[in-house]
Design a protein around this motif. Structure first.
Motif, PDB file in Angstrom:
ATOM      1  N   LEU A 242      20.895  60.878  32.091  1.00  0.00           N
ATOM      2  CA  LEU A 242      21.346  59.716  32.847  1.00  0.00           C
ATOM      3  C   LEU A 242      22.581  60.043  33.680  1.00  0.00           C
ATOM      4  CD1 LEU A 242      20.882  56.812  30.268  1.00  0.00           C
ATOM      5  CD2 LEU A 242      19.334  57.563  32.076  1.00  0.00           C
ATOM      6  N   ARG A 243      23.355  61.035  33.263  1.00  0.00           N
ATOM      7  CA  ARG A 243      24.564  61.451  33.990  1.00  0.00           C
ATOM      8  C   ARG A 243      24.283  62.567  35.007  1.00  0.00           C
ATOM      9  NH1 ARG A 243      29.602  60.951  32.245  1.00  0.00           N
ATOM     10  NH2 ARG A 243      30.016  63.205  32.290  1.00  0.00           N
ATOM     11  N   ALA A 244      23.028  62.886  35.229  1.00  0.00           N
ATOM     12  CA  ALA A 244      22.674  64.036  36.070  1.00  0.00           C
ATOM     13  C   ALA A 244      23.361  64.047  37.431  1.00  0.00           C
ATOM     14  CB  ALA A 244      21.155  64.113  36.233  1.00  0.00           C
ATOM     15  N   PRO A 245      23.434  62.918  38.157  1.00  0.00           N
ATOM     16  CA  PRO A 245      24.121  62.977  39.457  1.00  0.00           C
ATOM     17  C   PRO A 245      25.580  63.409  39.347  1.00  0.00           C
ATOM     18  CG  PRO A 245      22.761  61.021  39.327  1.00  0.00           C
ATOM     19  CD  PRO A 245      22.787  61.612  37.945  1.00  0.00           C
ATOM     20  N   LEU A 246      26.253  63.039  38.244  1.00  0.00           N
ATOM     21  CA  LEU A 246      27.645  63.442  38.050  1.00  0.00           C
ATOM     22  C   LEU A 246      27.754  64.931  37.720  1.00  0.00           C
ATOM     23  CD1 LEU A 246      28.883  60.429  35.874  1.00  0.00           C
ATOM     24  CD2 LEU A 246      29.212  60.774  38.331  1.00  0.00           C
ATOM     25  N   LEU A 247      26.684  65.492  37.160  1.00  0.00           N
ATOM     26  CA  LEU A 247      26.687  66.906  36.788  1.00  0.00           C
ATOM     27  C   LEU A 247      26.221  67.808  37.927  1.00  0.00           C
ATOM     28  CD1 LEU A 247      25.099  66.597  33.221  1.00  0.00           C
ATOM     29  CD2 LEU A 247      27.521  66.516  33.855  1.00  0.00           C
ATOM     30  N   ALA A 248      25.719  67.208  39.001  1.00  0.00           N
ATOM     31  CA  ALA A 248      25.113  67.980  40.087  1.00  0.00           C
ATOM     32  C   ALA A 248      26.037  69.057  40.666  1.00  0.00           C
ATOM     33  CB  ALA A 248      24.630  67.043  41.200  1.00  0.00           C
ATOM     34  N   PRO A 249      27.324  68.781  40.911  1.00  0.00           N
ATOM     35  CA  PRO A 249      28.175  69.847  41.462  1.00  0.00           C
ATOM     36  C   PRO A 249      28.221  71.090  40.585  1.00  0.00           C
ATOM     37  CG  PRO A 249      29.232  67.724  41.733  1.00  0.00           C
ATOM     38  CD  PRO A 249      28.035  67.487  40.851  1.00  0.00           C
TER      39      PRO A 249
END
Length: 253
Positions: A221-228
């Motif tokens: 669920l946090r994938a967009p925050l982990l993208a960098p």
């Protein structure tokens, strides 16, 4: 409204769920991973089974349908895909409602693990039965769906109230936590992982979880925050999710 939930381990890592509408006394089982275990629990509880609610077609979710129906006369409800392996009396899809006495379950489409996977949400009690779509600190493998479909399904569940109790079908949490720590250094995740490892050492279940806890610590669920950190800055959210899912599929820890 009051829905009683009885949870018990079965097979190697599944959970069985029996639910009872307090007003009517009618009961349902969520999926049928182990017919013998489910019938044994019903006997101990003295509950009358009215419904079998399937989330998807996999054998550890629908494989006990025929035996349990033969023993109880319960009506089998689920997505059309269940007919691939088991009997089905009523086909339901996104937007439908299933009633158990005074309890009303909204049916949500949450495909991705399988194409026709559904979840059952009791809004009055803030309880969701999500099968293999969302796990504590994890999510299901995409055996049939694509990342954009699975991401949309997870976002639909994430839109439920934070206090929603989430009943997922497997005890995968310790392994999920080890993977989560490999991709996310969030202090809240570290604290939660320590609690999970301690709970499992004591033999305690990590299910149910809540939507709020999963939004705060679940790497899928946090994938967009982990993208960098994954070298995907600016990528669409479902691509970031796909990268996290691929990393978990290959994780050996």
């Amino acid at each position: 409204m009051a829905l009683d939930v009885h949870q018990f381990p079965c097979l190697s890592d599944n959970y069985g769920f029996l639910v009872r509408d307090a007003a009517s006394g009618l009961a349902a089982c969520i999926d049928t991973p182990d017919a013998g275990a489910i019938l044994g629990e019903l006997d101990k509880l003295g509950w009358k089974l009215a419904l079998i609610l399937n989330t998807h077609w996999h054998p550890d979710h629908a494989g006990g349908n025929a035996e349990i129906q033969a023993a109880t006369g319960a009506q089998i409800v689920g997505p059309a895909e269940v007919r691939r392996i088991a009997p089905l009396d009523r086909e339901v899809a996104d937007g439908d409602t299933v009633e158990l006495g005074d309890t009303r379950f909204a049916v949500f489409e949450v495909g991705g693990h399988t194409l026709g996977h559904i979840a059952y949400y009791d809004a009055a009690d803030d309880i969701a039965f999500v099968g293999d779509t969302l796990f504590t600190l994890g999510c299901g493998r995409m055996f049939e769906g694509k990342p954009d479909q699975m991401w949309a399904s997870l976002q639909r569940l994430a839109a439920l109230p934070d206090e929603t109790q989430v009943y997922c079908a497997h005890e995968y949490t310790a392994a999920n936590a080890r993977f989560a720590l490999s991709v996310d250094g969030d202090p809240g995740l570290k604290a939660r992982a320590e609690q999970i490892f301690a709970a499992r050492e004591r033999g305690e279940p990590t299910v149910p979880t809540t939507i709020g806890l999963e939004k705060a610590t679940n790497p899928f669920l946090r994938a967009p925050l982990l993208a960098p950190g994954l070298g995907l800055s600016g990528a669409p959210d479902h691509e970031a999710f796909a990268a996290v899912r691929a990393a978990k599929d290959n994780f050996k820890g």
